[in-house]
Design a protein around this motif. Structure first.
Motif, PDB file in Angstrom:
ATOM      1  N   GLU A 156       0.825  -1.212   0.000  1.00  0.00           N
ATOM      2  CA  GLU A 156       0.000   0.000   0.000  1.00  0.00           C
ATOM      3  C   GLU A 156       0.860   1.264   0.000  1.00  0.00           C
ATOM      4  O   GLU A 156       0.563   2.228  -0.690  1.00  0.00           O
ATOM      5  CB  GLU A 156      -0.929   0.012   1.212  1.00  0.00           C
ATOM      6  CG  GLU A 156      -2.192  -0.813   1.030  1.00  0.00           C
ATOM      7  CD  GLU A 156      -3.260  -0.446   2.050  1.00  0.00           C
ATOM      8  OE1 GLU A 156      -3.052   0.529   2.816  1.00  0.00           O
ATOM      9  OE2 GLU A 156      -4.295  -1.126   2.085  1.00  0.00           O
ATOM     10  N   VAL A 163      -3.134   0.217  -6.017  1.00  0.00           N
ATOM     11  CA  VAL A 163      -3.447   1.632  -6.225  1.00  0.00           C
ATOM     12  C   VAL A 163      -4.949   1.834  -6.365  1.00  0.00           C
ATOM     13  O   VAL A 163      -5.538   2.761  -5.810  1.00  0.00           O
ATOM     14  CB  VAL A 163      -2.710   2.176  -7.462  1.00  0.00           C
ATOM     15  CG1 VAL A 163      -3.240   3.550  -7.836  1.00  0.00           C
ATOM     16  CG2 VAL A 163      -1.216   2.235  -7.208  1.00  0.00           C
ATOM     17  N   LYS A 164      -5.584   0.942  -7.103  1.00  0.00           N
ATOM     18  CA  LYS A 164      -7.009   1.093  -7.400  1.00  0.00           C
ATOM     19  C   LYS A 164      -7.913   0.533  -6.309  1.00  0.00           C
ATOM     20  O   LYS A 164      -8.986   1.069  -6.036  1.00  0.00           O
ATOM     21  CB  LYS A 164      -7.336   0.401  -8.727  1.00  0.00           C
ATOM     22  CG  LYS A 164      -8.722   0.720  -9.257  1.00  0.00           C
ATOM     23  CD  LYS A 164      -8.905   0.204 -10.665  1.00  0.00           C
ATOM     24  CE  LYS A 164     -10.268   0.616 -11.223  1.00  0.00           C
ATOM     25  NZ  LYS A 164     -10.477   0.137 -12.608  1.00  0.00           N
ATOM     26  N   ASN A 218      -0.540  -2.149  -9.384  1.00  0.00           N
ATOM     27  CA  ASN A 218      -1.666  -1.429  -9.996  1.00  0.00           C
ATOM     28  C   ASN A 218      -2.976  -1.757  -9.281  1.00  0.00           C
ATOM     29  O   ASN A 218      -3.829  -0.887  -9.094  1.00  0.00           O
ATOM     30  CB  ASN A 218      -1.770  -1.780 -11.480  1.00  0.00           C
ATOM     31  CG  ASN A 218      -0.668  -1.152 -12.315  1.00  0.00           C
ATOM     32  OD1 ASN A 218      -0.017  -0.204 -11.884  1.00  0.00           O
ATOM     33  ND2 ASN A 218      -0.437  -1.681 -13.499  1.00  0.00           N
ATOM     34  N   GLU A 265     -13.039   2.727  -7.584  1.00  0.00           N
ATOM     35  CA  GLU A 265     -12.016   3.194  -6.650  1.00  0.00           C
ATOM     36  C   GLU A 265     -12.601   3.838  -5.398  1.00  0.00           C
ATOM     37  O   GLU A 265     -11.846   4.260  -4.507  1.00  0.00           O
ATOM     38  CB  GLU A 265     -11.079   4.196  -7.347  1.00  0.00           C
ATOM     39  CG  GLU A 265     -11.750   5.452  -7.869  1.00  0.00           C
ATOM     40  CD  GLU A 265     -12.312   5.330  -9.283  1.00  0.00           C
ATOM     41  OE1 GLU A 265     -12.203   6.316 -10.033  1.00  0.00           O
ATOM     42  OE2 GLU A 265     -12.862   4.273  -9.619  1.00  0.00           O
ATOM     43  N   ALA A 277       2.836   1.558  -3.587  1.00  0.00           N
ATOM     44  CA  ALA A 277       2.140   1.218  -4.829  1.00  0.00           C
ATOM     45  C   ALA A 277       2.152   2.346  -5.862  1.00  0.00           C
ATOM     46  O   ALA A 277       2.338   2.102  -7.054  1.00  0.00           O
ATOM     47  CB  ALA A 277       0.703   0.795  -4.524  1.00  0.00           C
ATOM     48  N   LYS A 278       1.955   3.588  -5.417  1.00  0.00           N
ATOM     49  CA  LYS A 278       1.814   4.686  -6.380  1.00  0.00           C
ATOM     50  C   LYS A 278       3.123   5.072  -7.050  1.00  0.00           C
ATOM     51  O   LYS A 278       3.130   5.429  -8.237  1.00  0.00           O
ATOM     52  CB  LYS A 278       1.210   5.910  -5.675  1.00  0.00           C
ATOM     53  CG  LYS A 278      -0.266   5.752  -5.369  1.00  0.00           C
ATOM     54  CD  LYS A 278      -0.849   7.056  -4.839  1.00  0.00           C
ATOM     55  CE  LYS A 278      -2.350   6.914  -4.621  1.00  0.00           C
ATOM     56  NZ  LYS A 278      -2.952   8.171  -4.103  1.00  0.00           N
ATOM     57  N   ALA A 279       4.235   5.022  -6.312  1.00  0.00           N
ATOM     58  CA  ALA A 279       5.513   5.457  -6.885  1.00  0.00           C
ATOM     59  C   ALA A 279       6.652   4.610  -6.336  1.00  0.00           C
ATOM     60  O   ALA A 279       7.488   5.095  -5.553  1.00  0.00           O
ATOM     61  CB  ALA A 279       5.752   6.932  -6.594  1.00  0.00           C
ATOM     62  N   ASN A 282      -8.316  12.218   1.611  1.00  0.00           N
ATOM     63  CA  ASN A 282      -8.965  11.079   0.955  1.00  0.00           C
ATOM     64  C   ASN A 282     -10.333  10.754   1.554  1.00  0.00           C
ATOM     65  O   ASN A 282     -10.879   9.686   1.305  1.00  0.00           O
ATOM     66  CB  ASN A 282      -8.064   9.846   1.025  1.00  0.00           C
ATOM     67  CG  ASN A 282      -7.878   9.331   2.440  1.00  0.00           C
ATOM     68  OD1 ASN A 282      -7.866  10.106   3.389  1.00  0.00           O
ATOM     69  ND2 ASN A 282      -7.732   8.027   2.587  1.00  0.00           N
ATOM     70  N   PRO A 340      -4.577   4.492   0.273  1.00  0.00           N
ATOM     71  CA  PRO A 340      -4.517   5.178  -1.027  1.00  0.00           C
ATOM     72  C   PRO A 340      -5.893   5.373  -1.654  1.00  0.00           C
ATOM     73  O   PRO A 340      -6.015   6.031  -2.686  1.00  0.00           O
ATOM     74  CB  PRO A 340      -3.663   4.224  -1.876  1.00  0.00           C
ATOM     75  CG  PRO A 340      -3.928   2.875  -1.300  1.00  0.00           C
ATOM     76  CD  PRO A 340      -4.097   3.096   0.178  1.00  0.00           C
TER      77      PRO A 340
END
Length: 394
Positions: free
Chosen positions: A71, A139-140, A136, A222, A74-76, A283, A247
């Protein structure tokens, strides 16, 4: 097999060491005859009871398990972090290649051939997934319960997954397009990282306020939603702390929002929405519904009191409404709008009654129930559809 067990124990990206099936494989790798048989029987029990192949089980373990490392990165992910994920996946893929025949063969030096042949087999399946696939997905969909479920309730202490959420879609809701568009557009901005507002949906009972909010959950993969009872509003700061590091995007739904005079929860909600030193997590948004123009219930003393006191009570109530940013009003439909909703819902169900007969029955139904509203229209169409299917009078 000992090398595989060492790799599984050395992994750091996916937290799977304590999974029952993984522990059963370790039992076989390190054990004598009794431990091997116990480990193999546990593997069979798990896979056969869940009706999954070994590869499918491992896939679901990585997808739906709670993996904080995945987690966070995941994004970067950096090159080193991706390497850590790939190392773990190499071990899991190696494990997935152990068919029941291969696993029995690895036990043959410790267990008799007769008992090995008597043991059941499990399906192996195919495991062919990349680090990119799992990152991926995280992220979702997040990981853990957020990957497996979309809707939750909050009991004041912890999140409780909702197995079967209301399946209503925006297309099921008729008329009130202007009101729903405001809520939908705000939600789209939220999901795309643009400025978005907390939303207060006000209106008569049965006009579709709650349904509008719940339908959002079925439109956007999402999005996650947490239902918070108005009695637990004081626990909203704790809920924020549980969700802020995910996320994913969360809507906290509070239905039928009202407060009694001098209710401490009123101030807590105001501060949580806006005004506290601690900012609301980016968020999370709060969508609330209410049937009352003034969220604070007016006492008899206030109703008979001086104009200044009444004005102060109204001002206090409005300070909370202002915190929401977006205020959407759902008015009670007149006869024309009510019958138009009935007609659209009936068309969706394929009802072929003449309009005159349909509308007359709809009016009779509204008189027997709580008056004209979208909720009454939906219940009427459900009722008349069942009666027609069963050959009953309506």
């Amino acid at each position: 097999m000992k090398q595989l067990n060492t790799m599984l124990c050395a992994g750091c990206a996916f937290d799977i060491k304590n999974d029952p099936l993984i522990m059963a494989f370790s039992c076989i790798a390190n054990g004598f005859e009794a431990n091997c048989l116990t480990g193999y029987s546990r593997i069979c029990r798990i896979l056969l009871s869940e009706n999954k192949s070994l590869s499918q089980y491992l896939h679901d373990l990585l997808i739906y398990g709670k993996h904080d490392f995945i987690e966070r990165i995941a994004k970067a992910p950096t090159a080193a972090q991706i390497k850590a994920v790939e190392f773990d996946l190499a071990a899991v893929k190696m494990l997935s290649e152990y068919s029941s025949e291969k696993l029995k063969a690895s036990m043959s030096d410790r267990c008799g051939e007769e008992i090995l042949n008597a043991l059941p087999d499990y399906e192996q399946g195919s495991f062919d997934y990349t680090a990119e696939y799992f990152l991926n997905f995280a992220v979702k969909h997040g990981s853990g319960i957020f990957a497996r479920y979309k809707a939750f309730s909050f009991d004041g202490e912890q999140l409780c997954p909702i197995d079967i959420a209301d399946p209503i879609r925006l297309s099921d809701l008729k008329n009130y397009e202007v009101q729903r568009k405001q809520v939908v557009d705000n939600t789209i901005c939220f999901l795309n990282g643009k400025p978005a507002q907390n939303v207060l949906l006000y209106g008569d009972r049965g006009t579709g306020k709650s349904s509008t909010v719940k339908a959002l959950l079925n439109e956007y993969d999402e999005l996650r939603m947490v239902e918070l009872s108005k009695n637990d509003v004081s626990r909203l700061p704790l809920l924020f702390s549980l969700l802020k590091n995910s996320p994913l995007h969360f809507i906290v739904m509070i239905d039928d929002l009202t407060f009694a005079e001098n209710d401490d929860r009123f101030g807590i909600l105001k501060a949580a929405l806006e005004g506290s030193l601690a900012a609301r997590p980016a968020n999370i948004l709060v969508y609330a519904t209410t049937n009352r123009r003034k969220i604070i219930k007016e006492t008899s003393a206030e109703r008979s009191g001086e104009e200044i006191s009444r004005s102060d009570a109204i001002d206090e109530s409005m300070t909370l409404a202002d915190r929401f940013g977006l205020y959407v009003t759902f008015g009670k439909p007149d006869k024309k709008v009510y019958l138009d909703i009935v007609k659209k819902l009936a068309d969706d169900r394929g009802l072929t009654l003449p309009d005159e007969e349909l509308f007359a029955a709809a009016e009779r139904f509204a008189l027997r129930k709580s008056g004209r509203s979208p909720r009454t229209a939906r219940r009427f169409v459900e009722h008349i559809s069942a009666c027609i299917d069963l050959g009953l009078e309506y």
